[in-house]
Scaffold this motif. Structure first.
Motif, PDB file in Angstrom:
ATOM      1  N   LEU A  48       0.850  -1.184   0.000  1.00  0.00           N
ATOM      2  CA  LEU A  48       0.000   0.000   0.000  1.00  0.00           C
ATOM      3  C   LEU A  48       0.889   1.238   0.000  1.00  0.00           C
ATOM      4  N   LEU A  49       0.698   2.105  -0.991  1.00  0.00           N
ATOM      5  CA  LEU A  49       1.492   3.327  -1.081  1.00  0.00           C
ATOM      6  C   LEU A  49       0.837   4.475  -0.331  1.00  0.00           C
ATOM      7  N   GLU A  50      -0.459   4.652  -0.541  1.00  0.00           N
ATOM      8  CA  GLU A  50      -1.167   5.721   0.156  1.00  0.00           C
ATOM      9  C   GLU A  50      -2.666   5.487   0.086  1.00  0.00           C
ATOM     10  N   ALA A  51      -3.376   6.111   1.020  1.00  0.00           N
ATOM     11  CA  ALA A  51      -4.839   6.056   1.041  1.00  0.00           C
ATOM     12  C   ALA A  51      -5.354   7.466   1.303  1.00  0.00           C
ATOM     13  N   ASN A  52      -6.212   7.945   0.410  1.00  0.00           N
ATOM     14  CA  ASN A  52      -6.740   9.304   0.521  1.00  0.00           C
ATOM     15  C   ASN A  52      -8.265   9.275   0.584  1.00  0.00           C
ATOM     16  N   PRO A  53      -8.871   9.918   1.580  1.00  0.00           N
ATOM     17  CA  PRO A  53     -10.341   9.938   1.688  1.00  0.00           C
ATOM     18  C   PRO A  53     -10.960  10.953   0.727  1.00  0.00           C
ATOM     19  N   ARG A  54     -10.784  10.695  -0.551  1.00  0.00           N
ATOM     20  CA  ARG A  54     -11.306  11.596  -1.581  1.00  0.00           C
ATOM     21  C   ARG A  54     -11.417  10.821  -2.892  1.00  0.00           C
ATOM     22  N   ALA A  55     -11.993  11.468  -3.885  1.00  0.00           N
ATOM     23  CA  ALA A  55     -12.076  10.863  -5.210  1.00  0.00           C
ATOM     24  C   ALA A  55     -10.740  11.009  -5.926  1.00  0.00           C
ATOM     25  N   SER A  56     -10.597  10.314  -7.040  1.00  0.00           N
ATOM     26  CA  SER A  56      -9.424  10.452  -7.895  1.00  0.00           C
ATOM     27  C   SER A  56      -9.902  10.591  -9.332  1.00  0.00           C
ATOM     28  N   ARG A  57      -8.956  10.820 -10.240  1.00  0.00           N
ATOM     29  CA  ARG A  57      -9.340  10.960 -11.645  1.00  0.00           C
ATOM     30  C   ARG A  57      -9.792   9.638 -12.255  1.00  0.00           C
ATOM     31  N   THR A  58      -9.601   8.555 -11.519  1.00  0.00           N
ATOM     32  CA  THR A  58     -10.043   7.255 -12.021  1.00  0.00           C
ATOM     33  C   THR A  58     -11.548   7.066 -11.826  1.00  0.00           C
ATOM     34  N   VAL A  59     -12.157   7.832 -10.940  1.00  0.00           N
ATOM     35  CA  VAL A  59     -13.582   7.660 -10.638  1.00  0.00           C
ATOM     36  C   VAL A  59     -14.472   7.838 -11.876  1.00  0.00           C
ATOM     37  N   PRO A  60     -14.299   8.892 -12.683  1.00  0.00           N
ATOM     38  CA  PRO A  60     -15.139   9.007 -13.887  1.00  0.00           C
ATOM     39  C   PRO A  60     -14.946   7.837 -14.847  1.00  0.00           C
ATOM     40  N   PHE A  61     -13.710   7.362 -14.960  1.00  0.00           N
ATOM     41  CA  PHE A  61     -13.429   6.210 -15.825  1.00  0.00           C
ATOM     42  C   PHE A  61     -14.165   4.965 -15.338  1.00  0.00           C
ATOM     43  N   VAL A  62     -14.039   4.676 -14.050  1.00  0.00           N
ATOM     44  CA  VAL A  62     -14.700   3.493 -13.500  1.00  0.00           C
ATOM     45  C   VAL A  62     -16.218   3.629 -13.618  1.00  0.00           C
ATOM     46  N   SER A  63     -16.727   4.829 -13.387  1.00  0.00           N
ATOM     47  CA  SER A  63     -18.171   5.057 -13.492  1.00  0.00           C
ATOM     48  C   SER A  63     -18.680   4.723 -14.889  1.00  0.00           C
ATOM     49  N   LYS A  64     -17.956   5.191 -15.896  1.00  0.00           N
ATOM     50  CA  LYS A  64     -18.353   4.894 -17.283  1.00  0.00           C
ATOM     51  C   LYS A  64     -18.186   3.413 -17.593  1.00  0.00           C
ATOM     52  N   ALA A  65     -17.130   2.812 -17.051  1.00  0.00           N
ATOM     53  CA  ALA A  65     -16.847   1.411 -17.350  1.00  0.00           C
ATOM     54  C   ALA A  65     -17.905   0.470 -16.780  1.00  0.00           C
ATOM     55  N   ILE A  66     -18.419   0.779 -15.584  1.00  0.00           N
ATOM     56  CA  ILE A  66     -19.384  -0.128 -14.948  1.00  0.00           C
ATOM     57  C   ILE A  66     -20.824   0.363 -15.051  1.00  0.00           C
ATOM     58  N   GLY A  67     -21.011   1.587 -15.548  1.00  0.00           N
ATOM     59  CA  GLY A  67     -22.366   2.093 -15.734  1.00  0.00           C
ATOM     60  C   GLY A  67     -23.041   2.588 -14.473  1.00  0.00           C
ATOM     61  N   HIS A  68     -22.251   3.057 -13.508  1.00  0.00           N
ATOM     62  CA  HIS A  68     -22.813   3.591 -12.262  1.00  0.00           C
ATOM     63  C   HIS A  68     -22.121   4.910 -11.914  1.00  0.00           C
ATOM     64  N   PRO A  69     -22.891   5.956 -11.583  1.00  0.00           N
ATOM     65  CA  PRO A  69     -22.302   7.271 -11.256  1.00  0.00           C
ATOM     66  C   PRO A  69     -21.741   7.293  -9.834  1.00  0.00           C
ATOM     67  N   LEU A  70     -20.497   6.892  -9.675  1.00  0.00           N
ATOM     68  CA  LEU A  70     -19.922   6.715  -8.341  1.00  0.00           C
ATOM     69  C   LEU A  70     -19.848   8.014  -7.547  1.00  0.00           C
ATOM     70  N   ALA A  71     -19.519   9.119  -8.200  1.00  0.00           N
ATOM     71  CA  ALA A  71     -19.440  10.397  -7.481  1.00  0.00           C
ATOM     72  C   ALA A  71     -20.819  10.780  -6.928  1.00  0.00           C
ATOM     73  N   LYS A  72     -21.845  10.550  -7.719  1.00  0.00           N
ATOM     74  CA  LYS A  72     -23.214  10.839  -7.258  1.00  0.00           C
ATOM     75  C   LYS A  72     -23.578   9.939  -6.082  1.00  0.00           C
ATOM     76  N   TYR A  73     -23.251   8.657  -6.205  1.00  0.00           N
ATOM     77  CA  TYR A  73     -23.534   7.729  -5.111  1.00  0.00           C
ATOM     78  C   TYR A  73     -22.823   8.169  -3.834  1.00  0.00           C
ATOM     79  N   ALA A  74     -21.575   8.599  -3.963  1.00  0.00           N
ATOM     80  CA  ALA A  74     -20.806   9.020  -2.790  1.00  0.00           C
ATOM     81  C   ALA A  74     -21.465  10.210  -2.106  1.00  0.00           C
ATOM     82  N   CYS A  75     -21.937  11.158  -2.901  1.00  0.00           N
ATOM     83  CA  CYS A  75     -22.609  12.333  -2.331  1.00  0.00           C
ATOM     84  C   CYS A  75     -23.894  11.933  -1.602  1.00  0.00           C
TER      85      CYS A  75
END
Length: 276
Positions: A48-75
């Protein structure tokens, strides 16, 4: 490039990552998104290199890849909703493959080398989606502005640490109908393997050299890794800059070279489909 589902991470490593990430999130009382970065050694050890309690630039990619709006869900979760309320309680494993590629603006910075290091250099990201990794990778490269050739000549120049992979790389491109040119050390390895190759001079060895071939449009793809020798380092840097100036696709890793060959094979056999 980043692939979802993963292409190279083993099932045991994925299980470790899932377990550690879950434990971290619970121990840190994270509500919403958490960004963890891991490193995996060749032997399969996970760090484990680091853990940050925030989103990353990978979130929009993963959201599109799996078909779920992760940022919206988090909010929504942060405002009191549960994952059960959102009907999002299981990991989604898509049937298709999504590949994320970084957009690197090297042409805007004269003199900058295209070799990547640990620092953040990208100014954006794109993605390709298909039902196999090779085509997804090819689409991501096209979206990032890297136009892959279907024929022509591939220039190979690998350092001593990566020369053992030369035969596999050369045969991959030869099988696609490409010609191979290489500098002396690289060419010697290929000749010993009985692989047809045309020798070309390094920049400091005289003319005509590899740079002349680039400027004359005789090279259509370059695979070039860094070297420890001072002159070779200087030559490599100049060649990579020339490739950028003349819009010749360039690959700087062994893994990248092998998957680029497979991507070209996929593009030649599978027409690109457009989806509105």
């Amino acid at each position: 490039a980043c692939s979802l589902p993963t292409k190279s991470v083993s099932a045991s490593c994925l299980d470790t990552i899932r377990s550690w990430t879950t434990k971290l999130a619970k121990r840190l009382n994270v509500c919403g998104l958490m960004n963890c970065q891991y490193a995996i050694t060749a032997s399969g050890d996970v760090f484990l290199l680091e853990a940050n309690p925030r989103a990353s630039r990978t979130v929009p990619f993963v959201s599109k890849a799996i078909g779920h709006p992760l940022a919206k869900y988090a909010c929504l979760v942060m405002s009191g909703k549960s994952l059960a309320d959102l009907n999002f309680t299981k990991e989604v494993i898509p049937k298709h493959v999504s590949v994320k590629e970084a957009v690197l603006p090297f042409e805007k910075f004269p003199g900058a080398d295209v070799l990547l290091g640990p620092e953040m250099r990208s100014t954006g990201e794109v993605m390709g989606i298909a039902f196999d990794f090779s085509l997804s990778f090819a689409l991501a490269q096209i979206a990032a502005g890297q136009k892959l050739p279907f024929s022509g000549t591939v220039f190979l120049s690998l350092n001593d640490l990566t020369k053992s992979h030369l035969p596999a790389i050369a045969r991959s491109f030869l099988g696609l109908g490409f010609n191979i040119v290489a500098t002396s050390g690289t060419a010697r390895v290929l000749e010993l393997e009985g692989i047809p190759v045309e020798r070309v001079l390094k920049l400091h060895e005289g003319r005509p050299h590899a740079g002349d071939m680039v400027s004359n449009g005789q090279i259509h793809l370059m695979v070039i890794t860094s070297s420890g020798d001072t002159l070779d380092q200087k030559d490599g840097r100049q060649l990579r800059r020339m490739a950028l100036a003349y819009k010749v696709p360039i690959v700087t890793t062994v893994a990248g070279a092998l998957v680029t060959a497979e991507a070209i094979r996929s593009l030649k056999s599978s027409p690109i489909q457009m989806y509105a």
